[in-house]
Design an enzyme around this catalytic site. Structure first.
Site, PDB file in Angstrom:
ATOM      1  N   CYS A   1       7.889   1.850   5.105  1.00 42.18           N
ATOM      2  CA  CYS A   1       6.783   1.808   6.075  1.00 42.18           C
ATOM      3  C   CYS A   1       6.589   3.125   6.815  1.00 42.18           C
ATOM      4  O   CYS A   1       5.597   3.815   6.610  1.00 42.18           O
ATOM      5  CB  CYS A   1       7.005   0.664   7.071  1.00 42.18           C
ATOM      6  SG  CYS A   1       6.827  -0.978   6.351  1.00 42.18           S
TER       7      CYS A   1
ATOM      8  N   THR B   1       0.865  -1.183   0.000  1.00 43.79           N
ATOM      9  CA  THR B   1       0.000   0.000   0.000  1.00 43.79           C
ATOM     10  C   THR B   1       0.906   1.239   0.000  1.00 43.79           C
ATOM     11  O   THR B   1       1.084   1.889   1.023  1.00 43.79           O
ATOM     12  CB  THR B   1      -0.938   0.036   1.220  1.00 43.79           C
ATOM     13  OG1 THR B   1      -0.166  -0.118   2.417  1.00 43.79           O
ATOM     14  CG2 THR B   1      -1.975  -1.061   1.144  1.00 43.79           C
TER      15      THR B   1
END
Length: 447
Positions: free
Chosen positions: A271, A93
């Site tokens: 991240c 994502t």
């Protein structure tokens, strides 16, 4: 009957999860849309550097000599749907281009690809990091597209892997979070994770939104802690204090602790940066943007670290980079990884090169990835080759190999013995004793 597991998406998260599920004794089928990646994994070849993953893959991939044969890979959603009882979604994502928000297209595509083939009761488990509210939307989408209807359930089980320690974190996690809507979903996840649960790993059962928030909340806290100590480093620079000693003193307070309290070049990777930005974006959509305004400063502090490193390097080069050779030790965003996504080291190297320096980079594992992303930089086959003729050496990724360098031996190769420790982990006294000018962020008196 033993559950059969599938893993949708075989990148860093998916390949690790698939191999570890096989290690736990399950038959596993991995799905990816990239035939080359599937072929490589089927041959036991790891698509990235992650300690222990290559060995685990060879141990279980079908067709490898002496393997258990419990792990296979395919490009067929139909095969995956027919095979599995529990399907894990492990796709990326990333941050949307030009926005802070997360790009959910890969998760949406994963659900859309498998749902039409789910003809019997099954559990689809999201592990990807998603904006809060996504699971409820995806659960509705799953039930709408699946022939099994409501018997095709969704659960959310966020991952907490640290690159460089991903295998251990999967097999022996510090906690398991299960966002579920039914007792059946909880029971199936408890069955999947029976081994770590038996070892005493906490199993936290929540609703969907809480499970989605756990990962982004954890990453936001860690990012805040890193930027806090880097903000203190900025103050130390102005006040003449030593941020390393400050960190050590703070760490004795068990309410604070030592982890993530190392001042330096800041965080990067795939991240923390994109997760805190996506969290801010989603909070804005929910009308809670004021709750996370502090994360903008967390992000800003982190990015300032890179600019400060460039400034320090310029100072050590006499005020300008033209005609100067700069050695950069490190390209990965952290040690024990070949991941260069949002790498502070390469960001600094690129900035310095644009300002006229000849920059040579070395990293133990990330060279191939760095060359693809930054083809204009020069690369060396070793740390010693990288430092030859350098006017300043920048230590930007804290690989153990760099900590073990001999200052005298390195000193014999450089043009000038000037070192900037961007991670505050090298032995300053040892380098100074060998005739080096040692500089680090947040330690103006340590030279």
């Amino acid at each position: 009957m033993t559950l059969r597991i599938t893993v949708i998406g075989t990148g860093y998260l998916g390949a690790t999860h698939a191999a570890c599920m096989a290690e736990l004794g399950f038959e596993v089928l991995g799905l990816d849309i990239d035939p080359e990646k599937v072929a490589a994994l089927s041959a036991g070849q790891v698509p990235m550097y992650e300690p222990g993953l290559g060995e685990l893959l060879l141990k279980h991939v079908a067709g490898q000599a002496g393997s258990t044969g419990r792990l296979r890979f395919t490009t067929s959603p139909e095969e995956v749907a027919d095979f599995g009882d529990v399907h894990f979604i492990c796709v990326n994502t990333p941050q949307k281009k030009g926005e802070f928000a997360a790009d959910m297209s890969y998760v949406d595509a994963a659900v859309d690809s498998i749902a039409p083939h789910l003809t019997r009761p099954t559990l689809v488990v999201g592990k990807s990091t998603v904006p809060v509210g996504s699971a409820a939307r995806l659960a509705d989408r799953l039930a709408e597209l699946a022939p099994a209807g409501a018997d095709a359930e969704l659960a959310w089980n966020p991952e907490f892997l640290r690159e460089g320690y991903a295998v251990g974190d999967t097999l022996h996690p510090n906690r398991l979070v299960a966002g579920v809507r039914s007792e059946r979903a909880e029971r199936l996840l408890r069955e999947v994770y029976a081994t770590p649960i038996a070892e005493g790993v906490p199993f936290v059962v929540t609703d969907f939104p809480t499970a989605e928030l756990v990962k982004v909340a954890a990453n936001s806290f860690l990012a805040t802690k890193i930027s806090f100590i880097n903000a203190m480093a900025e103050v130390c620079e102005s006040a003449g204090a030593d941020v390393v000693q400050l960190s050590q003193a703070l760490a004795y307070d068990d309410r604070i602790g030592a982890k993530f309290l190392g001042a330096g070049l800041g965080f990067g990777g795939g991240c923390l940066p994109k997760d805190i930005r996506a969290f801010m974006a989603r909070a804005g959509e929910l009308g809670a943007d004021q709750a996370l305004t502090f994360l903008r400063e967390v992000d800003s502090i982190n990015m300032r670290r890179r600019s400060r490193m460039v400034e320090l390097a310029r100072e050590q080069c006499g005020g300008g980079f033209l005609g100067r050779r700069v050695a950069v030790l490190g390209a990965a965003f952290k040690p024990n990884s070949d991941d260069i996504r949002d790498s502070p080291a390469l960001n600094v190297a690129g900035q310095i090169q644009l300002q006229g320096a000849q920059v040579t980079v070395y990293d133990p594992k990330a060279m191939d990835n760095a060359r693809k992303m930054f083809p204009g930089l020069s690369y060396a086959a070793s740390a010693l080759e990288a430092v030859e003729g350098a006017h300043v050496v920048l230590h930007l990724t804290e690989w153990q190999e760099f900590r073990e360098l001999d200052p005298a031996g390195v000193g014999a190769l450089v043009a000038e013995r000037r070192l900037i420790d961007g991670r505050n982990v090298l032995d300053a006294a040892k380098w100074r004793e060998a005739g080096w000018t040692y500089r680090a962020m947040g330690r103006p008196g340590v030279e």
